[in-house]
Write an enzyme that holds these catalytic residues in place. Sequence first.
Site, PDB file in Angstrom:
ATOM      1  CB  ALA A   2     -10.430  17.289  18.803  1.00  0.00           C
ATOM      2  NE  ARG A  10      -4.297  13.211   9.840  1.00  0.00           N
ATOM      3  CZ  ARG A  10      -4.878  14.179  10.527  1.00  0.00           C
ATOM      4  NH1 ARG A  10      -6.193  14.268  10.557  1.00  0.00           N
ATOM      5  NH2 ARG A  10      -4.155  15.065  11.190  1.00  0.00           N
ATOM      6  CG  PHE A  19      -5.878   0.974  13.572  1.00  0.00           C
ATOM      7  CD1 PHE A  19      -6.687   0.851  14.699  1.00  0.00           C
ATOM      8  CD2 PHE A  19      -6.059   2.067  12.742  1.00  0.00           C
ATOM      9  CE1 PHE A  19      -7.664   1.803  14.971  1.00  0.00           C
ATOM     10  CE2 PHE A  19      -7.025   3.014  13.017  1.00  0.00           C
ATOM     11  CZ  PHE A  19      -7.824   2.884  14.136  1.00  0.00           C
ATOM     12  NE  ARG A  43     -30.556  -2.684  16.122  1.00  0.00           N
ATOM     13  CZ  ARG A  43     -31.850  -2.558  16.366  1.00  0.00           C
ATOM     14  NH1 ARG A  43     -32.285  -1.716  17.294  1.00  0.00           N
ATOM     15  NH2 ARG A  43     -32.726  -3.255  15.686  1.00  0.00           N
ATOM     16  CD  GLU A  57      -3.959  -3.571  16.720  1.00  0.00           C
ATOM     17  OE1 GLU A  57      -2.722  -3.364  16.677  1.00  0.00           O
ATOM     18  OE2 GLU A  57      -4.454  -4.700  16.860  1.00  0.00           O
ATOM     19  CB  SER A  86       0.600  -8.944  20.661  1.00  0.00           C
ATOM     20  OG  SER A  86       0.021  -9.773  19.694  1.00  0.00           O
ATOM     21  CD1 TRP A 100     -19.657  -9.031  18.672  1.00  0.00           C
ATOM     22  CD2 TRP A 100     -20.978  -9.388  16.903  1.00  0.00           C
ATOM     23  NE1 TRP A 100     -19.776  -7.850  17.995  1.00  0.00           N
ATOM     24  CE2 TRP A 100     -20.575  -8.046  16.903  1.00  0.00           C
ATOM     25  CE3 TRP A 100     -21.804  -9.846  15.891  1.00  0.00           C
ATOM     26  CZ2 TRP A 100     -20.989  -7.142  15.924  1.00  0.00           C
ATOM     27  CZ3 TRP A 100     -22.208  -8.957  14.905  1.00  0.00           C
ATOM     28  CH2 TRP A 100     -21.802  -7.624  14.940  1.00  0.00           C
ATOM     29  CG  LEU A 104     -25.404 -12.154  17.186  1.00  0.00           C
ATOM     30  CD1 LEU A 104     -24.475 -12.222  15.997  1.00  0.00           C
ATOM     31  CD2 LEU A 104     -26.572 -11.212  16.916  1.00  0.00           C
TER      32      LEU A 104
END
Length: 106
Positions: A2, A10, A19, A43, A57, A86, A100, A104
């Site tokens: 982890a 980070r 990112f 959701r 990414e 890419s 989406w 929707l």
Amino acid sequence: AAGFSWQGLRAAFRHEAAFRQELFATLVIVPLAFWLGDTGLERAILLAVWLLVLITELLNSGIEAVVDRISDERHELAGRAKDIGSAAVLVALINAAAVWALVLWG
């Protein structure tokens, strides 16, 4: 393990502008998914396709880092590897937009 994962997140945030942009978009996308999705399944799907963009990414950034580490020279295969990574991000973004739209407005 982890700890290494957090180091990776980070590092991606610190060194990868794309990112960071996608992470900031997440601040809008996650609340929108909860607000616009009518059911738990909708959701979950809206969130999952966006997480796929972030995952892609991260993998692309990893590929680019390895290619850059191996050599600073311009090489056809190095360029191809970066371009393909890419392209994977682009496909993930198109997938997210399509899902989406279907959820929707479908």
